[in-house]
Scaffold this motif. Structure first.
Motif, PDB file in Angstrom:
ATOM      1  N   PRO A   2      52.055  51.454  42.771  1.00  0.00           N
ATOM      2  CA  PRO A   2      51.135  52.185  43.404  1.00  0.00           C
ATOM      3  C   PRO A   2      49.988  51.260  43.988  1.00  0.00           C
ATOM      4  O   PRO A   2      49.280  51.512  45.007  1.00  0.00           O
ATOM      5  N   GLY A   3      49.908  49.990  43.383  1.00  0.00           N
ATOM      6  CA  GLY A   3      48.562  49.130  43.838  1.00  0.00           C
ATOM      7  C   GLY A   3      49.006  47.964  44.847  1.00  0.00           C
ATOM      8  O   GLY A   3      48.291  47.346  45.570  1.00  0.00           O
ATOM      9  N   ALA A   4      50.320  48.103  45.399  1.00  0.00           N
ATOM     10  CA  ALA A   4      50.868  47.125  46.147  1.00  0.00           C
ATOM     11  C   ALA A   4      50.385  47.234  47.698  1.00  0.00           C
ATOM     12  O   ALA A   4      50.004  48.303  48.091  1.00  0.00           O
ATOM     13  N   LYS A   5      49.949  45.938  48.032  1.00  0.00           N
ATOM     14  CA  LYS A   5      49.521  45.978  49.265  1.00  0.00           C
ATOM     15  C   LYS A   5      49.757  44.742  50.168  1.00  0.00           C
ATOM     16  O   LYS A   5      49.245  43.668  50.034  1.00  0.00           O
ATOM     17  N   THR A   6      50.544  44.849  51.020  1.00  0.00           N
ATOM     18  CA  THR A   6      50.851  43.463  51.873  1.00  0.00           C
ATOM     19  C   THR A   6      50.982  43.835  53.127  1.00  0.00           C
ATOM     20  O   THR A   6      52.094  44.030  53.900  1.00  0.00           O
TER      21      THR A   6
ATOM     22  N   GLY B 252      40.739  39.988  40.004  1.00  0.00           N
ATOM     23  CA  GLY B 252      39.998  41.481  39.737  1.00  0.00           C
ATOM     24  C   GLY B 252      40.383  42.547  40.794  1.00  0.00           C
ATOM     25  O   GLY B 252      39.675  43.562  40.641  1.00  0.00           O
ATOM     26  N   THR B 253      40.665  41.879  41.854  1.00  0.00           N
ATOM     27  CA  THR B 253      41.113  43.035  42.872  1.00  0.00           C
ATOM     28  C   THR B 253      41.892  44.188  42.761  1.00  0.00           C
ATOM     29  O   THR B 253      41.802  45.094  43.322  1.00  0.00           O
ATOM     30  N   HIS B 254      42.609  44.068  41.696  1.00  0.00           N
ATOM     31  CA  HIS B 254      43.710  45.084  41.488  1.00  0.00           C
ATOM     32  C   HIS B 254      43.358  46.041  40.007  1.00  0.00           C
ATOM     33  O   HIS B 254      44.216  46.607  39.692  1.00  0.00           O
ATOM     34  N   LYS B 255      42.458  45.539  39.455  1.00  0.00           N
ATOM     35  CA  LYS B 255      41.903  45.900  38.117  1.00  0.00           C
ATOM     36  C   LYS B 255      42.050  47.460  37.863  1.00  0.00           C
ATOM     37  O   LYS B 255      42.253  47.876  36.943  1.00  0.00           O
TER      38      LYS B 255
ATOM     39  N   HIS C  79      48.586  44.186  37.227  1.00  0.00           N
ATOM     40  CA  HIS C  79      47.543  43.712  37.991  1.00  0.00           C
ATOM     41  C   HIS C  79      47.378  42.288  38.674  1.00  0.00           C
ATOM     42  O   HIS C  79      47.254  42.084  39.823  1.00  0.00           O
ATOM     43  N   GLN C  80      47.787  41.421  37.744  1.00  0.00           N
ATOM     44  CA  GLN C  80      47.702  39.975  37.896  1.00  0.00           C
ATOM     45  C   GLN C  80      48.831  39.620  38.878  1.00  0.00           C
ATOM     46  O   GLN C  80      48.379  38.797  39.774  1.00  0.00           O
ATOM     47  N   THR C  81      49.883  40.170  38.660  1.00  0.00           N
ATOM     48  CA  THR C  81      50.962  39.939  39.879  1.00  0.00           C
ATOM     49  C   THR C  81      50.518  40.306  41.014  1.00  0.00           C
ATOM     50  O   THR C  81      50.755  39.616  42.018  1.00  0.00           O
ATOM     51  N   LEU C  82      49.884  41.633  41.255  1.00  0.00           N
ATOM     52  CA  LEU C  82      49.525  42.089  42.500  1.00  0.00           C
ATOM     53  C   LEU C  82      48.341  41.207  43.236  1.00  0.00           C
ATOM     54  O   LEU C  82      48.490  40.868  44.304  1.00  0.00           O
TER      55      LEU C  82
END
Length: 512
Positions: free
Chosen positions: A51-55, A225-228, A289-292
């Motif tokens: 859901p949070g993936a952003k590339t 912290g951008t995906h927390k 979150h850390q991975t993304l």
């Protein structure tokens, strides 16, 4: 007259320098961007993305080319790179071996030549920037004209420094280097594309090998912290039981519920990046979150090198390939590693682009493997590699991704840290030892719908999955009577691929 000639020559040279040599290079350049332990689920142009993936940069590359749904580069870091340097499956690579303190490795260049040396001898300028994990000899001066290499086998004490304080070899001269590795590699790649450190009158091949997102997964400070706040979906089989699946998954289980009911990281089996000994337990949500967050710098890097290609006038004369050494299971089947034959562990993202030559914004559902890429590079450059390459040229699929005839099943294997005849020796003489970090060796095959897995260690049952109806590979169909014909057909196809590629163990498989 002589003045006019010199003036014209000066103008031509200045134009070549300004364009990075694109006018002089009639044969296409090849930019091979390679990430590490990178799940396709962290790439937002894949429908399975988290859901949070952003590339956005990688997505833009996909819009300009062909995205492959199923690509199988290797079981883990070293065999993937070995296949991509030789064009052969691990069972066909002689003399490669683990030797010395991990991750040290060795090979005999006479028995195990790498194809960039052939391109170099045929007029290409070859460059490698980034991670190296295939022998202490990184090939500078033989395979590579230009190299900035983080040579992990050569410097085992620096082998965990994926992101900071790296011992790098600059054309054979070692220097301790500061800065965030993903950004450093990108800077040097952009310089090279612009024409620095290479002649402007030659086509070039650049293998850009990022260390991200390998553990210890470390985001750049600007991305922490951008995906927390991202939503996190927990895989259906992150915890047992897993009926119908092999018992070895109990040995590789990397997640558990703590007293509060949170799913937290246990021992992963990874040599670097295992957090099981940390005082503070890593929750599944924090891990995702850390991975993304770590992927963010990687995506920025891809965007920067593509922008440099365009700005230098070389975009349309460069075949751009983006993939990863393998996938990385993030809770699926209980894993937090690669190694296993499941798509979550093994399957890589793969995008191939060359605007003006290849279709744009297309998706190819035909499964492909690492040797296929090398056969394609050979065809693209019109340079024959003087040994048998196990792959098949993907040009027909690149020209017509959706309709081209492609009757070939996609074979891939996992043979741990063994290669060539050493694989055959174990399978024939000590097959009970055919495992790596508790994962039994295997030969596997994807025919475009079904995944078949044949283990090389005796006593481990076959697996069969319908990837259309069960893409997460939760239900093993191998024992179902309704799929007996599919099982038999894929079993035969896997053996046929082993024989086609000269696997010495093809006639010594354990009983299914």
């Amino acid at each position: 007259m002589r003045f006019c000639f010199l003036l014209t020559l000066t103008v031509v040279v200045l134009e070549l320098l300004a364009t990075g040599g694109s006018q002089a290079a009639e044969r296409p350049n090849i930019l091979f961007i390679f990430s590490d332990d990178h799940s396709y689920k962290t790439v937002s142009c894949y429908p399975e993305a988290l859901p949070g993936a952003k590339t956005p940069s990688i997505d833009a590359l996909a819009k300009s080319g062909v995205r492959f749904t199923h690509a199988y580069m290797g079981a883990w870091c070293m065999p993937s790179r070995a296949s991509l340097l030789t064009g052969r499956h691990p069972h066909g690579i002689e003399s490669m071996r683990m030797e010395g303190k991990y991750p040290a490795s060795e090979y005999d260049p006479q028995q195990c030549p790498f194809w960039p040396a052939i391109f170099r001898s045929k007029g290409y300028h070859t460059a490698h920037i980034g991670k190296w994990h295939t022998g202490t000899d990184a090939g500078y001066g033989r395979d590579w004209d230009y190299q900035i290499v983080w040579n992990r086998p050569k410097h085992p004490d620096n082998a965990g420094n994926y992101y900071e304080d790296q011992m790098l070899g600059f054309n054979g001269e070692d220097r301790l280097t500061k800065g965030y590795s993903t950004d450093n590699y990108t800077d040097w790649a952009c310089d090279y594309i612009r024409g620095k450190n290479r002649p402007v009158d030659k086509p070039w091949y650049l293998w850009l090998c990022y260390g991200a997102v390998h553990g210890p997964t470390t985001p750049a400070k600007r991305h922490k912290g951008t995906h927390k706040g991202d939503e996190v979906k927990v895989p259906a089989d992150i915890l047992p039981p897993r009926p119908g699946k092999p018992d070895y998954l109990n040995e590789t289980q990397s997640w558990a519920k703590d007293e509060s009911g949170d799913i937290v990281a246990g021992k992963s089996g990874e040599s670097f990046g295992d957090v099981s000994n940390s005082k503070k337990k890593l929750t599944y949500e924090a891990y995702i979150h850390q991975t993304l967050e770590c992927v963010e710098a990687l995506d920025e890097g891809v965007g920067r090198v593509l922008a440099t290609l365009k700005e230098s006038g070389q975009l349309e004369n460069t075949l751009v390939v983006f993939t990863a050494d393998q996938g990385f299971a993030m809770g699926e089947h209980g894993f937090r590693t690669k190694l296993a034959p499941y798509d979550a562990n093994y399957r890589s993202p793969l995008i191939i682009s060359r605007p003006g030559t290849l279709p744009e914004g297309k998706v190819c559902a035909k499964p492909v493997n690492a040797p296929d890429l090398i056969a394609t590079f050979s065809a693209t450059a019109d340079i024959k590699i003087p040994w048998e390459v196990h792959g098949r040229d993907l040009t027909p699929l690149l020209k017509d991704p959706e309709n081209a005839a492609w009757p070939y099943p996609c074979f891939f294997e996992g043979t741990g840290d063994h290669y060539g005849s050493a694989v055959t020796k174990v399978v024939k003489e000590t097959p009970a030892e055919a495992e790596h970090h508790h994962v039994p060796w295997y030969a596997a095959l994807n025919d475009g719908r079904f995944k078949y897995i044949r283990y090389l260690k005796p006593g481990v049952p076959e697996e069969l999955y319908d990837l259309q109806s069960d893409p997460e590979e939760l239900k093993n169909l191998a024992t179902e009577a309704g799929h007996a014909a599919d099982l038999e057909r894929l079993r035969a196809a896997a053996v046929a691929e082993l024989k086609r590629t000269g696997a010495g163990y093809a006639d010594q498989l354990p009983p299914p």
